[in-house]
Scaffold this motif. Structure first.
Motif, PDB file in Angstrom:
ATOM      1  N   LEU A 150      23.106  40.410  42.929  1.00 35.60           N
ATOM      2  CA  LEU A 150      22.101  40.491  41.855  1.00 35.60           C
ATOM      3  C   LEU A 150      22.672  40.362  40.445  1.00 35.60           C
ATOM      4  N   PHE A 151      23.984  40.299  40.341  1.00 41.59           N
ATOM      5  CA  PHE A 151      24.599  39.987  39.042  1.00 41.59           C
ATOM      6  C   PHE A 151      25.923  39.288  39.313  1.00 41.59           C
ATOM      7  N   PRO A 152      26.378  38.457  38.375  1.00 43.63           N
ATOM      8  CA  PRO A 152      27.603  37.680  38.625  1.00 43.63           C
ATOM      9  C   PRO A 152      28.839  38.581  38.727  1.00 43.63           C
TER      10      PRO A 152
ATOM     11  N   TYR B 266      16.365  34.346  41.163  1.00 36.87           N
ATOM     12  CA  TYR B 266      17.669  34.975  41.385  1.00 36.87           C
ATOM     13  C   TYR B 266      17.480  36.337  42.077  1.00 36.87           C
TER      14      TYR B 266
ATOM     15  N   TYR C 219      23.892  44.173  32.763  1.00 29.86           N
ATOM     16  CA  TYR C 219      23.840  42.706  32.822  1.00 29.86           C
ATOM     17  C   TYR C 219      22.643  42.202  32.002  1.00 29.86           C
ATOM     18  N   ALA C 220      21.548  42.952  32.080  1.00 33.32           N
ATOM     19  CA  ALA C 220      20.340  42.525  31.373  1.00 33.32           C
ATOM     20  C   ALA C 220      20.301  43.008  29.929  1.00 33.32           C
TER      21      ALA C 220
ATOM     22  N   TYR D  50      25.956  48.169  36.464  1.00 34.20           N
ATOM     23  CA  TYR D  50      26.266  46.757  36.195  1.00 34.20           C
ATOM     24  C   TYR D  50      24.987  45.919  36.155  1.00 34.20           C
ATOM     25  N   LEU D  51      24.067  46.220  37.069  1.00 34.84           N
ATOM     26  CA  LEU D  51      22.817  45.458  37.094  1.00 34.84           C
ATOM     27  C   LEU D  51      22.048  45.659  35.777  1.00 34.84           C
TER      28      LEU D  51
ATOM     29  N   ALA E 199      29.314  54.177  44.357  1.00 31.47           N
ATOM     30  CA  ALA E 199      28.891  52.783  44.556  1.00 31.47           C
ATOM     31  C   ALA E 199      27.489  52.557  43.992  1.00 31.47           C
TER      32      ALA E 199
ATOM     33  N   LEU F 204      31.224  39.907  35.766  1.00 27.37           N
ATOM     34  CA  LEU F 204      31.076  41.155  35.005  1.00 27.37           C
ATOM     35  C   LEU F 204      32.075  42.215  35.457  1.00 27.37           C
ATOM     36  N   LEU F 205      32.562  42.068  36.683  1.00 26.50           N
ATOM     37  CA  LEU F 205      33.434  43.099  37.269  1.00 26.50           C
ATOM     38  C   LEU F 205      34.867  42.919  36.772  1.00 26.50           C
ATOM     39  N   PRO F 206      35.703  43.961  36.915  1.00 26.77           N
ATOM     40  CA  PRO F 206      37.116  43.804  36.543  1.00 26.77           C
ATOM     41  C   PRO F 206      37.765  42.674  37.338  1.00 26.77           C
TER      42      PRO F 206
ATOM     43  N   ALA G  94      14.951  45.349  40.289  1.00 29.06           N
ATOM     44  CA  ALA G  94      15.660  44.276  39.595  1.00 29.06           C
ATOM     45  C   ALA G  94      14.713  43.457  38.727  1.00 29.06           C
TER      46      ALA G  94
ATOM     47  N   TYR H 108      27.003  44.746  47.903  1.00 28.01           N
ATOM     48  CA  TYR H 108      26.002  44.248  46.946  1.00 28.01           C
ATOM     49  C   TYR H 108      26.716  43.875  45.625  1.00 28.01           C
ATOM     50  N   ILE H 109      27.691  44.737  45.257  1.00 28.60           N
ATOM     51  CA  ILE H 109      28.385  44.535  43.978  1.00 28.60           C
ATOM     52  C   ILE H 109      29.367  43.372  44.070  1.00 28.60           C
TER      53      ILE H 109
ATOM     54  N   LEU I 190      16.091  38.762  30.765  1.00 26.33           N
ATOM     55  CA  LEU I 190      16.992  37.607  30.893  1.00 26.33           C
ATOM     56  C   LEU I 190      16.297  36.257  30.799  1.00 26.33           C
TER      57      LEU I 190
ATOM     58  N   ASN J 203      16.450  54.162  36.488  1.00 25.23           N
ATOM     59  CA  ASN J 203      16.914  52.807  36.193  1.00 25.23           C
ATOM     60  C   ASN J 203      15.996  51.985  35.293  1.00 25.23           C
ATOM     61  N   VAL J 204      14.778  52.449  35.139  1.00 23.77           N
ATOM     62  CA  VAL J 204      13.838  51.715  34.284  1.00 23.77           C
ATOM     63  C   VAL J 204      13.217  52.719  33.306  1.00 23.77           C
TER      64      VAL J 204
ATOM     65  N   MET K 104      14.314  45.513  35.716  1.00 23.43           N
ATOM     66  CA  MET K 104      15.554  45.676  34.944  1.00 23.43           C
ATOM     67  C   MET K 104      16.029  44.373  34.295  1.00 23.43           C
ATOM     68  N   LEU K 105      15.789  43.234  34.969  1.00 26.37           N
ATOM     69  CA  LEU K 105      16.340  41.973  34.475  1.00 26.37           C
ATOM     70  C   LEU K 105      15.330  41.128  33.709  1.00 26.37           C
TER      71      LEU K 105
ATOM     72  N   PHE L 205      26.445  49.542  49.175  1.00 26.48           N
ATOM     73  CA  PHE L 205      26.406  49.096  47.779  1.00 26.48           C
ATOM     74  C   PHE L 205      27.648  48.290  47.354  1.00 26.48           C
ATOM     75  N   PRO L 206      28.870  48.646  47.836  1.00 27.42           N
ATOM     76  CA  PRO L 206      30.030  47.863  47.393  1.00 27.42           C
ATOM     77  C   PRO L 206      29.902  46.361  47.673  1.00 27.42           C
TER      78      PRO L 206
ATOM     79  N   PHE M 125      26.663  49.956  40.985  1.00 21.47           N
ATOM     80  CA  PHE M 125      25.719  48.847  41.221  1.00 21.47           C
ATOM     81  C   PHE M 125      24.621  48.826  40.151  1.00 21.47           C
TER      82      PHE M 125
END
Lengths: 265, 274
Positions: free
Chosen positions: A188-190, A59, B60-61, B56-57, B49, A193-195, A45, A182-183, A52, B198-199, A48-49, A179-180, B53
């Motif tokens: 890790l993300f708001p 976060y 998001y960025a 979306y992660l 899943a 973003l999801l439906p 993360a 986590y989502i 931001l 992922n990266v 990946m983030l 994972f569900p 995950f």
């Protein structure tokens, strides 16, 4: 589960928690769930983030810590009754005068508290290896959020453990349930973003309210009212979970006695 | 000459039979207790899943334009469920179920016995990737209209074989350590970082990029991304050759370790205790 039992049997709760911690500390899978996996998710993360901006590191620290908390609750607390059965101690635990759910509460307390290591290890990772300066915006509110989250997670775990015993079919989905959450809980993300249809599902998950409270108090994203509201939701769900747990434990033990299947349930 | 050839044919047929029986029986032994619903949970929902995950992660960025990057990366990485967990459990199962002494007591060809453990997982893993890519198309709109599908199929197969090569090596480690779940899970999650699922690899520190190059999956994921974005087979052929080479190297190292383990266990009388 009656609140009164937690007060009457507080020594038992602490003793069970201590023994559980001693017992589990040598288990490499638990070390993986509470340290290695959250750290790897944190590394991912953080990479990946990084686009931001500055605040995302805190976060990620909180979010990856929460993944450790959930994985621990799902795999360790969820299997806590099953493990006693495998070790041949379930009959003794059920036979003692202490209510069985008090014993499982103590086990869950140990699991959830030890899972907090995941947040600390992610914090150290971000600070030492990635060189971030991490600042907690509302430390007191954060500590309050951690304590209430612990209670909410323990209560949620008290529902999961008997469910896995009574309905084995649910446990077969255990790997697919990691994972569900986590989502849906927005670790890790708001969840925005999801439906939209997934939002009500998030609202009934205690980990979602824990994530909200912990993110808002650590990054300063929310005001005090929002944090208090999240605390209220966690306490509300804890009460509901404890009520459900008392029914589930009663049914599980009744069924096991009727079927004479305590060791094979 | 005729007798010699007949003898060779018989050995070949016996080895083939051994390979097939080992393949089928180890797979059945691993999944016999499973119900279809458990299989679906592990092979259909868990990958879904994971894809959701990380997609979306990542988006998001970096925004919605990068969705394909994460969907393809994670869909190909899903092959590690079969390649790492499946193959390892097929090998370590003999230890935990007490059948290892019987296996090592037979004069059967060790290579057939060893590589046979991975065969069904190659098919299973490749199927898992196809399912994952289908999820990607249905849920995230990954576009395959420009894709050379046969080249993509070959990429999936090659990547699955190379991941199973790593699984064979991990399986042998499971014969000498009790912490097999710890090792497997750690490798699986590390692949999420180092394989480039992922990266983007060029954004990683140099030492991580170097490490990525000696792992299976890295080139397979790059190849799948190239093909789905409209690249040709000629562009990805060098990647696929390297990918299969890395997988065979890991598988060979696993085989050497397997042989070493047998010799040591027989010499020390520790077949059931190591």
């Amino acid at each position: 589960m009656k609140f009164k039992n937690l007060i009457v049997y507080w020594r038992t709760v602490l003793m069970v928690a201590e023994i559980t911690l001693r017992h589990q500390w040598n288990d490499s899978f638990i070390l993986f769930a509470i340290i290695v996996q959250p750290m790897i998710i944190a590394i991912l993360a953080l990479f990946m983030l990084r686009g931001l901006g500055g605040d995302y590191a805190m976060y990620v620290v909180v979010g990856s810590g929460l993944t450790g908390l959930w994985s621990s609750l799902l795999f360790i607390s969820g299997n806590s009754i099953n493990n006693e059965r495998r070790e041949g101690t379930l009959e003794s635990l059920v036979a003692v005068p202490t209510p069985f759910e008090v014993i499982v509460f103590g086990k869950n307390l140990a699991n959830v508290v030890q899972s907090l290591i995941s947040m600390s290890s992610s914090y150290l990772l971000a600070a030492l290896f990635f060189g971030y300066t991490l600042k907690m915006v509302s430390p007191l509110l954060f500590v309050g959020s951690v304590l209430i989250s612990i209670f909410a997670f323990i209560s949620f775990g008290l529902v999961i453990a008997p469910l896995f015993i009574i309905y084995r079919g649910i446990q077969q989905w255990q790997n697919a349930m990691e994972f569900p959450v986590y989502i849906l809980a927005g670790f890790l993300f708001p969840i925005a973003l999801l439906p939209a249809w997934t939002t009500p599902v998030s609202y009934v998950l205690p980990p979602y309210w824990a994530a909200r409270a912990l993110h808002e108090t650590s990054t300063g994203a929310g005001d005090v009212e929002k944090v208090i509201f999240a605390w209220g939701m966690m306490l509300l769900f804890s009460v509901i979970d404890l009520f459900l747990a008392s029914k589930l434990f009663k049914y599980m033990l009744y069924k096991a006695r009727v079927d004479a299947s305590l060791e094979t349930v | 000459m005729q007798v010699w050839k007949r003898c060779e044919m018989k050995i070949f047929a016996n080895n083939l039979r051994l390979f097939w029986q080992g393949t089928v029986l180890s797979y059945v032994a691993l999944f016999a207790w499973f119900r279809p619903v458990t299989y679906a949970a592990s092979k259909v929902l868990m990958p879904l899943a994971q894809i959701i995950f990380f997609t979306y992660l990542g988006s998001y960025a970096t925004g919605k334009d990068s969705v394909d990057f994460y969907v393809i990366g994670n869909a190909i990485q899903i092959t590690a469920v079969s390649g790492i967990f499946g193959v390892t459990f097929s090998i370590s199962g003999d230890r935990w179920n007490g059948t290892l002494p019987y296996l090592f007591g037979t004069p059967a060809n060790r290579m057939m016995m060893f590589f046979g453990r991975a065969f069904m997982h190659i098919i299973d893993g490749a199927l898992g990737v196809v399912i994952a890519l289908t999820w990607g198309a249905l849920l995230f709109g990954v576009d395959f209209s420009q894709t050379n599908l046969s080249a993509l199929g070959l990429t999936i197969l090659v990547t699955t074989i190379s991941t199973c090569g790593l699984g064979l090596l991990m399986g042998c480690l499971s014969l000498i350590t009790a912490n097999v779940m710890f090792v497997n899970n750690t490798v699986y999650f590390l692949l999420l970082i180092f394989s480039g699922a992922n990266v983007a690899l060029d954004t990683l520190p140099p030492w991580m990029q170097t490490f990525s190059q000696v792992l299976p999956l890295t080139r397979g994921i790059a190849s799948a991304r190239t093909l789905i974005s409209g690249g040709s087979f000629a562009e990805v052929a060098p990647l696929l050759i390297s990918e299969i080479g890395i997988g065979l190297l890991y598988g060979w190292l696993g085989y050497l370790l397997f042989k070493w383990f047998e010799i040591q266990a027989k010499r020390n009388g520790s077949l059931e205790t190591v």
